[in-house]
Design a protein around this motif. Structure first.
Motif, PDB file in Angstrom:
ATOM      1  N   PRO A 144     -33.535  26.419 -17.368  1.00  0.00           N
ATOM      2  CA  PRO A 144     -34.216  25.498 -17.814  1.00  0.00           C
ATOM      3  C   PRO A 144     -34.413  24.675 -16.718  1.00  0.00           C
ATOM      4  CG  PRO A 144     -32.002  25.057 -18.294  1.00  0.00           C
ATOM      5  CD  PRO A 144     -31.755  26.400 -17.917  1.00  0.00           C
ATOM      6  N   PRO A 145     -35.534  23.894 -17.074  1.00  0.00           N
ATOM      7  CA  PRO A 145     -36.086  23.101 -15.707  1.00  0.00           C
ATOM      8  C   PRO A 145     -34.872  22.272 -15.458  1.00  0.00           C
ATOM      9  CG  PRO A 145     -37.285  22.501 -17.801  1.00  0.00           C
ATOM     10  CD  PRO A 145     -36.404  23.801 -17.990  1.00  0.00           C
ATOM     11  N   ALA A 146     -34.010  21.731 -16.266  1.00  0.00           N
ATOM     12  CA  ALA A 146     -33.057  20.701 -16.015  1.00  0.00           C
ATOM     13  C   ALA A 146     -31.821  20.946 -17.074  1.00  0.00           C
ATOM     14  CB  ALA A 146     -33.670  19.267 -16.097  1.00  0.00           C
ATOM     15  N   THR A 147     -30.804  20.847 -16.736  1.00  0.00           N
ATOM     16  CA  THR A 147     -29.687  20.653 -17.532  1.00  0.00           C
ATOM     17  C   THR A 147     -28.926  19.378 -17.266  1.00  0.00           C
ATOM     18  OG1 THR A 147     -29.387  22.914 -17.239  1.00  0.00           O
ATOM     19  CG2 THR A 147     -27.441  22.102 -18.237  1.00  0.00           C
ATOM     20  N   LEU A 148     -28.404  18.762 -18.510  1.00  0.00           N
ATOM     21  CA  LEU A 148     -27.752  17.389 -18.500  1.00  0.00           C
ATOM     22  C   LEU A 148     -26.446  17.512 -19.041  1.00  0.00           C
ATOM     23  CD1 LEU A 148     -27.934  14.407 -17.889  1.00  0.00           C
ATOM     24  CD2 LEU A 148     -29.312  13.900 -20.203  1.00  0.00           C
ATOM     25  N   LEU A 149     -25.288  17.454 -18.397  1.00  0.00           N
ATOM     26  CA  LEU A 149     -24.059  17.360 -18.779  1.00  0.00           C
ATOM     27  C   LEU A 149     -23.569  15.840 -19.261  1.00  0.00           C
ATOM     28  CD1 LEU A 149     -21.952  19.948 -16.286  1.00  0.00           C
ATOM     29  CD2 LEU A 149     -23.657  20.609 -18.350  1.00  0.00           C
ATOM     30  N   THR A 150     -23.224  15.717 -20.372  1.00  0.00           N
ATOM     31  CA  THR A 150     -22.941  14.367 -20.584  1.00  0.00           C
ATOM     32  C   THR A 150     -21.627  13.913 -21.346  1.00  0.00           C
ATOM     33  OG1 THR A 150     -23.916  14.611 -22.902  1.00  0.00           O
ATOM     34  CG2 THR A 150     -25.330  13.667 -21.114  1.00  0.00           C
ATOM     35  N   HIS A 151     -21.194  12.677 -21.386  1.00  0.00           N
ATOM     36  CA  HIS A 151     -20.072  12.361 -22.183  1.00  0.00           C
ATOM     37  C   HIS A 151     -18.758  12.846 -21.674  1.00  0.00           C
ATOM     38  CE1 HIS A 151     -22.474   9.757 -24.534  1.00  0.00           C
ATOM     39  NE2 HIS A 151     -23.091  10.708 -24.786  1.00  0.00           N
ATOM     40  N   ALA A 152     -18.760  13.399 -20.283  1.00  0.00           N
ATOM     41  CA  ALA A 152     -17.464  13.733 -19.707  1.00  0.00           C
ATOM     42  C   ALA A 152     -16.335  12.893 -20.036  1.00  0.00           C
ATOM     43  CB  ALA A 152     -17.610  14.266 -18.338  1.00  0.00           C
ATOM     44  N   SER A 153     -15.054  12.911 -20.482  1.00  0.00           N
ATOM     45  CA  SER A 153     -14.165  12.007 -20.378  1.00  0.00           C
ATOM     46  C   SER A 153     -13.881  11.649 -19.009  1.00  0.00           C
ATOM     47  CB  SER A 153     -13.011  12.687 -21.086  1.00  0.00           C
ATOM     48  OG  SER A 153     -12.377  13.655 -20.531  1.00  0.00           O
ATOM     49  N   GLN A 154     -13.967  12.583 -18.150  1.00  0.00           N
ATOM     50  CA  GLN A 154     -13.709  12.156 -16.656  1.00  0.00           C
ATOM     51  C   GLN A 154     -14.754  13.446 -15.911  1.00  0.00           C
ATOM     52  OE1 GLN A 154      -9.588  12.494 -15.919  1.00  0.00           O
ATOM     53  NE2 GLN A 154      -9.062  10.484 -16.138  1.00  0.00           N
ATOM     54  N   LEU A 155     -15.503  12.516 -15.119  1.00  0.00           N
ATOM     55  CA  LEU A 155     -16.361  13.278 -13.951  1.00  0.00           C
ATOM     56  C   LEU A 155     -15.601  13.008 -12.727  1.00  0.00           C
ATOM     57  CD1 LEU A 155     -18.855  14.524 -12.998  1.00  0.00           C
ATOM     58  CD2 LEU A 155     -19.908  12.579 -13.088  1.00  0.00           C
ATOM     59  N   LEU A 156     -15.311  14.022 -11.973  1.00  0.00           N
ATOM     60  CA  LEU A 156     -14.588  14.121 -10.577  1.00  0.00           C
ATOM     61  C   LEU A 156     -15.712  14.345  -9.712  1.00  0.00           C
ATOM     62  CD1 LEU A 156     -11.121  16.014 -11.254  1.00  0.00           C
ATOM     63  CD2 LEU A 156     -11.863  13.651 -12.180  1.00  0.00           C
ATOM     64  N   THR A 157     -16.340  13.239  -8.878  1.00  0.00           N
ATOM     65  CA  THR A 157     -17.304  13.489  -8.139  1.00  0.00           C
ATOM     66  C   THR A 157     -16.861  14.078  -6.523  1.00  0.00           C
ATOM     67  OG1 THR A 157     -17.327  11.238  -7.352  1.00  0.00           O
ATOM     68  CG2 THR A 157     -18.831  11.940  -9.102  1.00  0.00           C
ATOM     69  N   LEU A 158     -15.732  13.483  -6.512  1.00  0.00           N
ATOM     70  CA  LEU A 158     -15.232  13.739  -4.786  1.00  0.00           C
ATOM     71  C   LEU A 158     -16.499  12.946  -3.985  1.00  0.00           C
ATOM     72  CD1 LEU A 158     -13.463  16.012  -6.534  1.00  0.00           C
ATOM     73  CD2 LEU A 158     -12.526  16.198  -4.282  1.00  0.00           C
ATOM     74  N   ARG A 159     -16.975  12.377  -4.367  1.00  0.00           N
ATOM     75  CA  ARG A 159     -18.157  11.857  -3.579  1.00  0.00           C
ATOM     76  C   ARG A 159     -17.774  10.724  -2.266  1.00  0.00           C
ATOM     77  NH1 ARG A 159     -21.405   8.126  -8.220  1.00  0.00           N
ATOM     78  NH2 ARG A 159     -19.481   6.640  -8.522  1.00  0.00           N
ATOM     79  N   GLY A 160     -18.557  10.518  -1.345  1.00  0.00           N
ATOM     80  CA  GLY A 160     -18.421   9.488  -0.402  1.00  0.00           C
ATOM     81  C   GLY A 160     -17.644   9.905   0.961  1.00  0.00           C
ATOM     82  N   GLY A 161     -17.443  11.339   1.012  1.00  0.00           N
ATOM     83  CA  GLY A 161     -16.788  11.627   2.396  1.00  0.00           C
ATOM     84  C   GLY A 161     -17.566  11.406   3.548  1.00  0.00           C
ATOM     85  N   ASP A 162     -17.095  11.380   4.657  1.00  0.00           N
ATOM     86  CA  ASP A 162     -17.487  11.120   5.994  1.00  0.00           C
ATOM     87  C   ASP A 162     -17.942  12.511   6.752  1.00  0.00           C
ATOM     88  OD1 ASP A 162     -14.962  12.235   6.676  1.00  0.00           O
ATOM     89  OD2 ASP A 162     -14.412  10.643   7.864  1.00  0.00           O
ATOM     90  N   GLY A 163     -18.067  13.496   5.950  1.00  0.00           N
ATOM     91  CA  GLY A 163     -18.472  14.660   6.395  1.00  0.00           C
ATOM     92  C   GLY A 163     -17.495  15.588   7.020  1.00  0.00           C
ATOM     93  N   GLY A 164     -16.155  14.989   7.343  1.00  0.00           N
ATOM     94  CA  GLY A 164     -15.093  15.776   7.723  1.00  0.00           C
ATOM     95  C   GLY A 164     -14.325  15.946   6.809  1.00  0.00           C
ATOM     96  N   PRO A 165     -13.131  16.973   6.975  1.00  0.00           N
ATOM     97  CA  PRO A 165     -12.258  17.274   5.756  1.00  0.00           C
ATOM     98  C   PRO A 165     -11.500  16.091   5.560  1.00  0.00           C
ATOM     99  CG  PRO A 165     -11.269  18.234   7.753  1.00  0.00           C
ATOM    100  CD  PRO A 165     -12.940  17.805   8.227  1.00  0.00           C
ATOM    101  N   ARG A 166     -10.638  15.891   4.419  1.00  0.00           N
ATOM    102  CA  ARG A 166     -10.216  14.855   3.821  1.00  0.00           C
ATOM    103  C   ARG A 166      -8.685  14.865   4.231  1.00  0.00           C
ATOM    104  NH1 ARG A 166     -12.612  12.057  -1.373  1.00  0.00           N
ATOM    105  NH2 ARG A 166     -14.703  12.452  -0.807  1.00  0.00           N
ATOM    106  N   ARG A 167      -8.039  13.674   4.685  1.00  0.00           N
ATOM    107  CA  ARG A 167      -6.903  13.681   5.050  1.00  0.00           C
ATOM    108  C   ARG A 167      -6.023  12.480   4.345  1.00  0.00           C
ATOM    109  NH1 ARG A 167      -7.050  15.979  10.261  1.00  0.00           N
ATOM    110  NH2 ARG A 167      -9.271  16.112  10.710  1.00  0.00           N
ATOM    111  N   TRP A 168      -4.760  12.500   4.484  1.00  0.00           N
ATOM    112  CA  TRP A 168      -3.935  11.186   3.972  1.00  0.00           C
ATOM    113  C   TRP A 168      -4.263  10.930   2.703  1.00  0.00           C
ATOM    114  CZ3 TRP A 168      -0.457  10.045   7.961  1.00  0.00           C
ATOM    115  CH2 TRP A 168      -0.998  10.283   9.417  1.00  0.00           C
ATOM    116  N   THR A 169      -4.307   9.419   2.413  1.00  0.00           N
ATOM    117  CA  THR A 169      -4.796   9.187   1.007  1.00  0.00           C
ATOM    118  C   THR A 169      -6.104   9.148   0.570  1.00  0.00           C
ATOM    119  OG1 THR A 169      -5.275   6.891   2.047  1.00  0.00           O
ATOM    120  CG2 THR A 169      -3.123   7.065   1.098  1.00  0.00           C
ATOM    121  N   GLN A 170      -7.016   9.797   1.790  1.00  0.00           N
ATOM    122  CA  GLN A 170      -8.503  10.179   1.062  1.00  0.00           C
ATOM    123  C   GLN A 170      -8.334  11.505   0.208  1.00  0.00           C
ATOM    124  OE1 GLN A 170     -10.025  11.463   4.929  1.00  0.00           O
ATOM    125  NE2 GLN A 170     -11.030   9.463   5.399  1.00  0.00           N
ATOM    126  N   MET A 171      -7.250  12.047   0.484  1.00  0.00           N
ATOM    127  CA  MET A 171      -7.311  13.356  -0.614  1.00  0.00           C
ATOM    128  C   MET A 171      -6.903  12.771  -1.983  1.00  0.00           C
ATOM    129  SD  MET A 171      -5.233  16.302   1.612  1.00  0.00           S
ATOM    130  CE  MET A 171      -5.598  17.467   0.356  1.00  0.00           C
TER     131      MET A 171
END
Ligand code: NIG
Ligand code: FE
Length: 431
Positions: free
Chosen positions: A8-35
């Motif tokens: 479809p032109p667009a799909t909208l997933l709504t009302h997830a009890s939790q959406l895990l985005t893993l957003r906001g990385g610095d471009g490198g792999p995650r280490r330590w508490t960033q994980m």
């Protein structure tokens, strides 16, 4: 697999009890508490436009989006949405399970005993050599479908059971053919250096020459592989030969990765000089090598399903690696000898129960850091606008349940570059 190819032109997933985005990385792999930073949004929503993610946020925010008005709405109440798993280490080009090896191991033989007595990797050779490319592609596609059913949307796929020029090319072509029919991403890897084939038993140098001078250049020229892997281990390829092969790969413009430290300790410094995307298994690692790994972007990919299936008491030292600042990924190692499982959720369970990773660390290792292990993190591994719409939906309320349940599949939807793959009607999730 049921894939709806008419997006479809667009799909909208709504009302997830939790959406895990893993957003906001610095471009490198995650280490330590960033994980542990999953970027969780409660009552979360994701807007998909074509193959890409258009927006992520709370359901309230995203339903106001202009595009959301024309989107097909999928209610994800009571479910967890996360980036599709990136299974960064698999061996799917084989034709049959190795049941004799399995029974021998149950009776007490070790992986190395079995290989020495004619089983092991060489026992998978004949099936691959005698199969057509199309027949191999069917096996690969079936594995990819099994993986997608468990939430995986990107897969690294190795050759390595052909071990001749023709059979390695055929294996890579089969991976290519299967990947054209699978909407997720497949990263092909040449693993001609898996073990020495029987015809080169007496002349290992000649097989290394064949790999370096003929197989690697042909795979590179025909764009059949993105990476070259080598099984650097007692009974397989020495460190010196491994280095030589990986240098040939680099000389031909290919990325490099290696199986290391699965059975014995190997000095990783010479391999780290080659900037491998990942070093995989890592059951036995020296402290100095852990410090060296913590300073580079090479990902340590741990494969606990292999330890489980081989009935080993010990598992890779995930805690020590993470607590020392090494970037850790998790993958299945899907193969007929040590890990016949397509299930990343099973790997999460093994990682938490046997390696003492937290569920949050395990999820990061199986998504974003897996993408880093394939150098795909600009497009994969987190849910952020502009990235590929590779998404898994699980029928659980809390992300920790992803690693808690085992022996049951709670994955109810997978989006592979925006294409929706649903569980069949008979087993679909209840509202
Ligand atoms: O990663 N160790 C080398 N390769 C595979 C096993 C392959 C096989 O036994 O078929 C692994 O465990
Ligand atoms: Fe492997």
């Amino acid at each position: 697999m049921h894939v709806d190819r008419r997006n479809p032109p667009a799909t909208l997933l709504t009302h997830a009890s939790q959406l895990l985005t893993l957003r906001g990385g610095d471009g490198g792999p995650r280490r330590w508490t960033q994980m542990c930073e999953l970027g969780i949004i409660d009552d979360g929503a994701v807007l998909i436009a074509g193959e890409k993610i258009a927006a992520v946020g709370t359901t309230d925010e995203i339903t106001k989006h202009e595009l959301a008005k024309q989107a097909e709405d999928i209610d994800c109440s009571g479910k967890v949405i996360l980036p599709g798993f990136v299974d960064s280490h698999t061996h799917p080009v084989f034709t049959a399970p190795r049941l004799i090896d399995f029974e021998k191991r149950i009776a007490g033989a070790s992986y190395e005993d079995i290989a020495a007595s004619g089983g092991g990797i060489r026992a998978s050779l004949r099936g691959v050599r005698e199969s057509s490319k199309q027949a191999l592609a069917v096996h690969v596609l079936r594995a990819l479908d099994d993986m997608a059913a468990q939430g995986t949307t990107s897969v690294e796929a190795k050759s390595g059971y052909g071990l001749s020029f023709e059979a390695e090319m055929k294996s890579l072509e089969a991976i290519g053919e299967a990947s054209e029919q699978w909407p997720g991403a497949v990263v092909p890897t040449l693993l001609a250096a898996h073990v020495f084939p029987p015809e080169y038993r007496e002349d290992h140098d000649e097989y290394v020459r064949l790999i370096c001078d003929e197989i690697i250049p042909a795979a590179a020229k025909r764009k059949l592989a993105e990476f070259v892997d080598v099984f650097c281990e007692r009974g397989a390829f020495s460190l010196q030969r491994s280095e030589h092969i990986l240098r040939a790969a680099i000389g031909n413009g290919l990325g490099v990765r290696a199986h290391v430290c699965q059975l014995t300790l190997t000095n990783l410094v010479p391999l780290l000089r080659l900037h491998p995307a990942s070093l995989d298994h890592m059951d036995f690692v020296a402290d100095d090598d852990i410090s060296a790994l913590a300073r580079v972007d090479t990902v340590a990919t741990l494969l606990p399903a292999a330890n489980y299936f081989l009935g080993l008491r010990s598992f890779p030292p995930a805690r020590k690696l993470i607590d020392s600042g090494v970037a850790v990924a998790l993958a299945t190692d899907y193969n007929p000898g040590t890990a016949p499982t397509p299930s990343m959720p099973f790997v999460l369970s093994a990682a938490c129960t046997h390696m003492k990773m937290s569920p949050a660390e395990a999820i990061t290792a199986a998504t974003y850091n897996g993408a880093c292990a394939l150098r795909l993190q600009a497009r994969k591994g987190s849910l952020e606008p502009g990235k590929d719409a590779d998404i898994a939906v699980f029928d659980v309320r809390d992300y920790r349940e992803l690693a808690y349940w085992f022996g049951v599949s709670r994955c109810c939807e997978t989006f592979l570059r925006g294409l929706r793959r649903r569980r069949s009607v008979a087993t679909s999730c209840l509202p």
